[in-house]
Each structure stands twice: as structure tokens, then as C-alpha cells.
Design a protein around this motif. Structure first.
Motif, PDB file in Angstrom:
ATOM      1  N   GLU A 130       0.848  -1.192   0.000  1.00 37.24           N
ATOM      2  CA  GLU A 130       0.000   0.000   0.000  1.00 37.24           C
ATOM      3  C   GLU A 130       0.887   1.246   0.000  1.00 37.24           C
ATOM      4  O   GLU A 130       1.786   1.375   0.829  1.00 37.24           O
ATOM      5  N   ARG A 131       0.624   2.143  -0.935  1.00 34.07           N
ATOM      6  CA  ARG A 131       1.343   3.421  -1.000  1.00 34.07           C
ATOM      7  C   ARG A 131       0.403   4.538  -0.564  1.00 34.07           C
ATOM      8  O   ARG A 131      -0.744   4.596  -1.002  1.00 34.07           O
ATOM      9  N   LYS A 132       0.922   5.437   0.266  1.00 33.97           N
ATOM     10  CA  LYS A 132       0.124   6.570   0.701  1.00 33.97           C
ATOM     11  C   LYS A 132       1.052   7.707   1.112  1.00 33.97           C
ATOM     12  O   LYS A 132       1.848   7.566   2.039  1.00 33.97           O
ATOM     13  N   ASN A 133       0.950   8.815   0.386  1.00 37.36           N
ATOM     14  CA  ASN A 133       1.767  10.003   0.665  1.00 37.36           C
ATOM     15  C   ASN A 133       3.265   9.690   0.695  1.00 37.36           C
ATOM     16  O   ASN A 133       4.020  10.240   1.492  1.00 37.36           O
ATOM     17  N   GLY A 134       3.702   8.794  -0.178  1.00 35.85           N
ATOM     18  CA  GLY A 134       5.115   8.454  -0.247  1.00 35.85           C
ATOM     19  C   GLY A 134       5.543   7.363   0.723  1.00 35.85           C
ATOM     20  O   GLY A 134       6.650   6.833   0.599  1.00 35.85           O
ATOM     21  N   ASP A 135       4.691   7.034   1.694  1.00 37.37           N
ATOM     22  CA  ASP A 135       4.993   5.942   2.619  1.00 37.37           C
ATOM     23  C   ASP A 135       4.575   4.612   1.989  1.00 37.37           C
ATOM     24  O   ASP A 135       3.676   4.562   1.147  1.00 37.37           O
ATOM     25  N   ILE A 136       5.222   3.539   2.406  1.00 37.90           N
ATOM     26  CA  ILE A 136       4.892   2.211   1.905  1.00 37.90           C
ATOM     27  C   ILE A 136       4.596   1.304   3.090  1.00 37.90           C
ATOM     28  O   ILE A 136       5.364   1.268   4.060  1.00 37.90           O
ATOM     29  N   THR A 137       3.493   0.584   2.996  1.00 37.88           N
ATOM     30  CA  THR A 137       3.133  -0.384   4.028  1.00 37.88           C
ATOM     31  C   THR A 137       3.053  -1.762   3.400  1.00 37.88           C
ATOM     32  O   THR A 137       2.373  -1.954   2.386  1.00 37.88           O
ATOM     33  N   LEU A 138       3.773  -2.716   3.987  1.00 36.47           N
ATOM     34  CA  LEU A 138       3.709  -4.110   3.565  1.00 36.47           C
ATOM     35  C   LEU A 138       2.720  -4.827   4.471  1.00 36.47           C
ATOM     36  O   LEU A 138       2.949  -4.970   5.669  1.00 36.47           O
ATOM     37  N   TRP A 139       1.596  -5.262   3.891  1.00 35.89           N
ATOM     38  CA  TRP A 139       0.558  -5.931   4.663  1.00 35.89           C
ATOM     39  C   TRP A 139       0.676  -7.447   4.516  1.00 35.89           C
ATOM     40  O   TRP A 139       0.831  -7.952   3.411  1.00 35.89           O
ATOM     41  N   VAL A 140       0.604  -8.166   5.618  1.00 27.94           N
ATOM     42  CA  VAL A 140       0.602  -9.636   5.618  1.00 27.94           C
ATOM     43  C   VAL A 140      -0.553 -10.115   6.489  1.00 27.94           C
ATOM     44  O   VAL A 140      -1.135  -9.343   7.261  1.00 27.94           O
ATOM     45  N   LEU A 141      -0.883 -11.401   6.385  1.00 32.55           N
ATOM     46  CA  LEU A 141      -2.023 -11.940   7.110  1.00 32.55           C
ATOM     47  C   LEU A 141      -1.633 -12.630   8.415  1.00 32.55           C
ATOM     48  O   LEU A 141      -2.435 -12.706   9.340  1.00 32.55           O
ATOM     49  N   LYS A 142      -0.411 -13.135   8.471  1.00 29.45           N
ATOM     50  CA  LYS A 142      -0.002 -13.918   9.630  1.00 29.45           C
ATOM     51  C   LYS A 142       1.013 -13.159  10.485  1.00 29.45           C
ATOM     52  O   LYS A 142       1.920 -12.513   9.953  1.00 29.45           O
ATOM     53  N   GLU A 143       0.861 -13.264  11.781  1.00 29.31           N
ATOM     54  CA  GLU A 143       1.774 -12.595  12.704  1.00 29.31           C
ATOM     55  C   GLU A 143       3.188 -13.165  12.600  1.00 29.31           C
ATOM     56  O   GLU A 143       4.171 -12.427  12.712  1.00 29.31           O
ATOM     57  N   ASP A 144       3.298 -14.474  12.382  1.00 32.25           N
ATOM     58  CA  ASP A 144       4.624 -15.096  12.236  1.00 32.25           C
ATOM     59  C   ASP A 144       5.369 -14.500  11.042  1.00 32.25           C
ATOM     60  O   ASP A 144       6.581 -14.284  11.106  1.00 32.25           O
ATOM     61  N   GLU A 145       4.634 -14.252   9.962  1.00 32.74           N
ATOM     62  CA  GLU A 145       5.247 -13.648   8.772  1.00 32.74           C
ATOM     63  C   GLU A 145       5.749 -12.243   9.083  1.00 32.74           C
ATOM     64  O   GLU A 145       6.838 -11.844   8.675  1.00 32.74           O
ATOM     65  N   LEU A 146       4.951 -11.490   9.822  1.00 33.27           N
ATOM     66  CA  LEU A 146       5.335 -10.135  10.208  1.00 33.27           C
ATOM     67  C   LEU A 146       6.605 -10.156  11.059  1.00 33.27           C
ATOM     68  O   LEU A 146       7.518  -9.340  10.867  1.00 33.27           O
ATOM     69  N   LYS A 147       6.672 -11.102  12.002  1.00 28.14           N
ATOM     70  CA  LYS A 147       7.847 -11.206  12.869  1.00 28.14           C
ATOM     71  C   LYS A 147       9.098 -11.535  12.057  1.00 28.14           C
ATOM     72  O   LYS A 147      10.183 -11.013  12.338  1.00 28.14           O
ATOM     73  N   LYS A 148       8.949 -12.408  11.053  1.00 23.86           N
ATOM     74  CA  LYS A 148      10.093 -12.765  10.223  1.00 23.86           C
ATOM     75  C   LYS A 148      10.603 -11.566   9.432  1.00 23.86           C
ATOM     76  O   LYS A 148      11.816 -11.338   9.335  1.00 23.86           O
ATOM     77  N   ILE A 149       9.694 -10.791   8.852  1.00 21.48           N
ATOM     78  CA  ILE A 149      10.099  -9.609   8.084  1.00 21.48           C
ATOM     79  C   ILE A 149      10.772  -8.590   9.000  1.00 21.48           C
ATOM     80  O   ILE A 149      11.788  -7.987   8.634  1.00 21.48           O
ATOM     81  N   TRP A 150      10.215  -8.403  10.188  1.00 16.42           N
ATOM     82  CA  TRP A 150      10.784  -7.441  11.146  1.00 16.42           C
ATOM     83  C   TRP A 150      12.181  -7.879  11.581  1.00 16.42           C
ATOM     84  O   TRP A 150      13.110  -7.061  11.630  1.00 16.42           O
ATOM     85  N   ARG A 151      12.331  -9.172  11.860  1.00 17.52           N
ATOM     86  CA  ARG A 151      13.631  -9.694  12.268  1.00 17.52           C
ATOM     87  C   ARG A 151      14.653  -9.580  11.125  1.00 17.52           C
ATOM     88  O   ARG A 151      15.815  -9.243  11.352  1.00 17.52           O
ATOM     89  N   THR A 152      14.194  -9.831   9.905  1.00 17.23           N
ATOM     90  CA  THR A 152      15.069  -9.679   8.737  1.00 17.23           C
ATOM     91  C   THR A 152      15.540  -8.243   8.601  1.00 17.23           C
ATOM     92  O   THR A 152      16.714  -7.984   8.305  1.00 17.23           O
ATOM     93  N   THR A 153      14.640  -7.296   8.828  1.00 11.88           N
ATOM     94  CA  THR A 153      14.987  -5.874   8.728  1.00 11.88           C
ATOM     95  C   THR A 153      16.011  -5.489   9.785  1.00 11.88           C
ATOM     96  O   THR A 153      16.996  -4.789   9.503  1.00 11.88           O
ATOM     97  N   GLN A 154      15.802  -5.922  11.008  1.00  5.99           N
ATOM     98  CA  GLN A 154      16.747  -5.614  12.085  1.00  5.99           C
ATOM     99  C   GLN A 154      18.124  -6.204  11.787  1.00  5.99           C
ATOM    100  O   GLN A 154      19.150  -5.531  11.944  1.00  5.99           O
ATOM    101  N   ASP A 155      18.153  -7.461  11.340  1.00  6.36           N
ATOM    102  CA  ASP A 155      19.427  -8.104  11.012  1.00  6.36           C
ATOM    103  C   ASP A 155      20.122  -7.397   9.853  1.00  6.36           C
ATOM    104  O   ASP A 155      21.350  -7.270   9.837  1.00  6.36           O
ATOM    105  N   LEU A 156      19.336  -6.942   8.876  1.00  5.66           N
ATOM    106  CA  LEU A 156      19.902  -6.235   7.724  1.00  5.66           C
ATOM    107  C   LEU A 156      20.636  -4.982   8.166  1.00  5.66           C
ATOM    108  O   LEU A 156      21.774  -4.731   7.753  1.00  5.66           O
ATOM    109  N   PHE A 157      20.011  -4.186   9.018  1.00  4.44           N
ATOM    110  CA  PHE A 157      20.633  -2.952   9.495  1.00  4.44           C
ATOM    111  C   PHE A 157      21.876  -3.244  10.341  1.00  4.44           C
ATOM    112  O   PHE A 157      22.898  -2.558  10.224  1.00  4.44           O
ATOM    113  N   VAL A 158      21.791  -4.259  11.184  1.00  2.00           N
ATOM    114  CA  VAL A 158      22.928  -4.595  12.043  1.00  2.00           C
ATOM    115  C   VAL A 158      24.119  -5.051  11.207  1.00  2.00           C
ATOM    116  O   VAL A 158      25.258  -4.597  11.407  1.00  2.00           O
TER     117      VAL A 158
END
Length: 341
Positions: free
Chosen positions: A92-120
Motif C-alpha cells: 500500500e502506498r500513501k503520501n510516499g509511505d509504503i506499508t507491507l501488509w501480511v495476514l499472519k503474525e509469524d510472517e510479520l515477525k520474520k520480516i521485522w527480524r530480517t529488517t533488524q538483522d539487515l541494518f545490524v
């Protein structure tokens, strides 16, 4: 503040042709001049007395207040597209922001953990790093489309809407060289998309690696037996998915004495020539030799979901005898186990 951390824009960024020798400004701006900016403002049409004007709506310009760049401020680079690398995710795009929507909480946790590891792992400093919000320090971007080094700061937040869970990615600060500037809509959309694609690409890489590890464990032992197809005809049944078995055929069939001549994965056919192995081969795998004549054969593979059917026809297109098919089962099983040791 020094730009101490860099996020390199490579294949996911704007692709620049190596043969192009134009300046960054020329790559962002239209080639023609901007004389239209000096055009005399339009005036109301002065009609003769008693004249009745007639207007056609085909070319009517909508009225309203419109804002945006003009002339050299207009960025002609094609917009960045968000890559679809996360199965089932919605963008979803809105005012230049991007939101990645998923249905499962486990999927959300994996994406969040991937993002944190990427930055580290890339040495990115974070002003805030919790289980629901990340605020980065300055990230510098290496791209040939900008006049000077650019840097941006991002905020990533977990969000929810009805049954959907998501991660909202926002560009909040912008800098060119040592000068802090306001965030333009163009820069916000472009660089938020680039960061989203980098995160998605990292997630996709990790997902593929995990699938490869699971597949490797799955094919350590392939149960193979004789069964029947829907018509009641005998077939070999391998309890492994079609794609995984297909990938192993270039090693399995030659090890059995079949020289592969032609393969067609979409049709599930493999044409091969058979030459009986020597006695040492049969002794090594511990299986009784099969009485299969040397010659050309065609293997027919069928996708049964988590299983694969295997049939064999001779050079005339006739199925080989049931006994020969049955004798091939322990040979194929022994070869598969031997290749996985």
C-alpha cells in the motif's frame, strides 16, 4: 553529523547504463529547453457584443489549485516499483509511505527480524530499535543520478488494520551533501521504494536458503515403491515433490546406466539411452541386476503433489513390462540413497 553508514544502491536501485556519459542533472531532467516557463499567461477571451460563446468539453482543463515542480525541478526518471518478493504480501502506498501488509503474525515477525538483522549487518546506526518501531540514523546512498551525496533517515513501524498486520516504512529526513533539505514527494517515493526492495530482497534470500535447507533434509531419503495410476496401470511412486525429483534426475539416471539425451520439464519427459552397468555396480549397490535391454527409453514423470509417478516406455512408445518396472524400484531407491550419503 558525518555520513558514517552507507546503504549501497546496486541492482535494486536505479540502473544506469555504463555507456551513458551524461551528467546527473541531465539524467533527471528533460532534454528540451524550458522556454515554456516564460509563456505569457492566458487571458480571458474577449467576445464581441451579443456574441454567444460555444465551448467543447473534450479539451477542457480541470480547474483547481495544483502544486508541483516545474522546468528543471521535474524529475523524469521512471518511478520505482516495489518488488513482489514476499508471498501473500500486499503493498500500500500513501503520501510516499509504503506499508507491507501480511495476514499472519509469524510472517510479520520474520520480516521485522530480517529488517533488524539487515541494518545490524550493514553497520547502520539506529536511534530506536524495539519490537514495534525502528528509527534509523543517516543512511547515505551511492547513486550516479544525484548531483551530490544524499542521505536519508527512515522510520519503520508495525501497524495493524482489521485482520491485516503490516510494516510501514517512511522517509522522514533528507540531506544533500552537508545541507539538510525538506523531503520532496519524488525523493520520498523513490528512496522509500528502494529501501523496501532491499528489505524484500533480503527476506527472499533468507526464505530461499531456508527452503533449500528443508529440501536437502527432505531428500536425504526418498521412499520409492510400486503403485498404480488412475487407470490401474503399474507405475513407480516416489514420495517426493515433482520439482525436487526433477532437480535430482541429472545425477540419478546416469548413475543407473541411462545417458540423458533430452529433457522437457513442462511435459515431464526424459529420453535416455540405457547401457547395462557392470557387475561391480550391482555389487556396490547390493541389488539384483535387472533384465533391461540396452536401447532408447522414455521416462514419464507425473506431478502428484507431494509425490511423483514414474513410468517408462520403450523406443516404440510401449510401457515396459510390469516385472521390469518392479525390478527398477530397488535400483532407483538404492541409487537415491547412495547419492544422498
Amino acid at each position: 553529523m558525518k555520513l558514517s553508514h552507507q546503504l549501497v544502491v546496486s541492482t535494486l536501485a536505479v540502473l544506469v547504463l555504463s555507456a551513458c556519459s551524461s551528467s546527473p542533472a541531465q539524467r533527471r531532467q528533460a532534454k528540451n529547453d524550458f522556454d515554456y516557463l516564460n509563456t505569457t499567461p492566458l487571458k480571458d477571451l474577449q467576445l464581441l457584443k451579443d456574441a454567444e460563446p460555444e465551448f467543447y468539453k473534450t479539451y477542457q482543463i480541470p480547474s483547481g489549485q495544483y502544486t508541483g515542480g516545474q522546468g528543471k525541478e521535474v524529475d523524469i526518471r521512471p518511478p520505482q516499483q516495489v518488488l513482489e518478493l514476499i508471498p501473500g504480501a500486499r503493498v500500500e502506498r500513501k503520501n510516499g509511505d509504503i506499508t507491507l501488509w501480511v495476514l499472519k503474525e509469524d510472517e510479520l515477525k520474520k520480516i521485522w527480524r530480517t529488517t533488524q538483522d539487515l541494518f545490524v549487518k550493514r553497520g547502520v546506526s539506529m536511534r530506536e530499535n524495539t519490537e514495534s518501531r525502528i528509527e534509523t540514523d543517516w543512511l547515505s546512498w551511492q547513486t550516479e543520478d544525484e548531483d551530490s551525496a544524499v542521505a536519508a533517515r527512515f522510520v519503520l513501524e508495525k501497524v495493524s488494520s482489521l485482520r491485516n498486520l503490516g510494516i510501514k516504512i517512511s522517509l522522514v529526513d533528507w540531506r544533500e551533501g552537508a545541507q539538510s533539505l525538506s523531503v520532496t514527494a519524488s525523493n520520498k517515493e523513490r528512496y522509500t521504494t528502494l529501501l523496501t526492495n532491499i528489505i524484500e530482497s533480503r527476506y527472499d534470500d533468507e526464505r530461499r536458503q531456508e527452503m533449500a535447507r528443508k529440501a536437502e533434509q527432505l531428500v536425504k531419503h526418498i521412499p520409492i515403491s510400486l503403485g498404480v495410476d488412475r487407470s490401474g496401470l503399474p507405475v513407480i511412486i516416489a514420495r517426493i515433490s515433482y520439482d525436487l525429483l526433477w532437480d535430482k534426475l541429472p545425477t540419478l539416471l546416469p548413475a543407473m546406466g541411462f545417458e540423458i539425451e533430452e529433457r522437457n520439464q513442462s511435459q515431464g519427459t526424459v529420453k535416455a539411452k540405457y547401457a547395462a552397468p557392470d557387475d561391480e555396480f550391482w555389487t556396490r549397490i547390493g541389488v539384483k541386476p535387472i533384465n533391461l535391454k540396452s536401447g532408447s527409453y522414455t521416462f514419464l514423470f507425473g506431478d502428484l503433489g507431494n509425490r511423483t509417478s514414474i513410468n517408462v516406455t520403450d523406443s516404440k512408445g510401449k510401457p515396459i513390462e510390469e516385472k521390469l518396472l518392479k525390478d527398477m524400484v530397488p535400483v532407483l531407491a538404492a541409487i537415491a540413497d547412495d547419492k544422498n550419503k
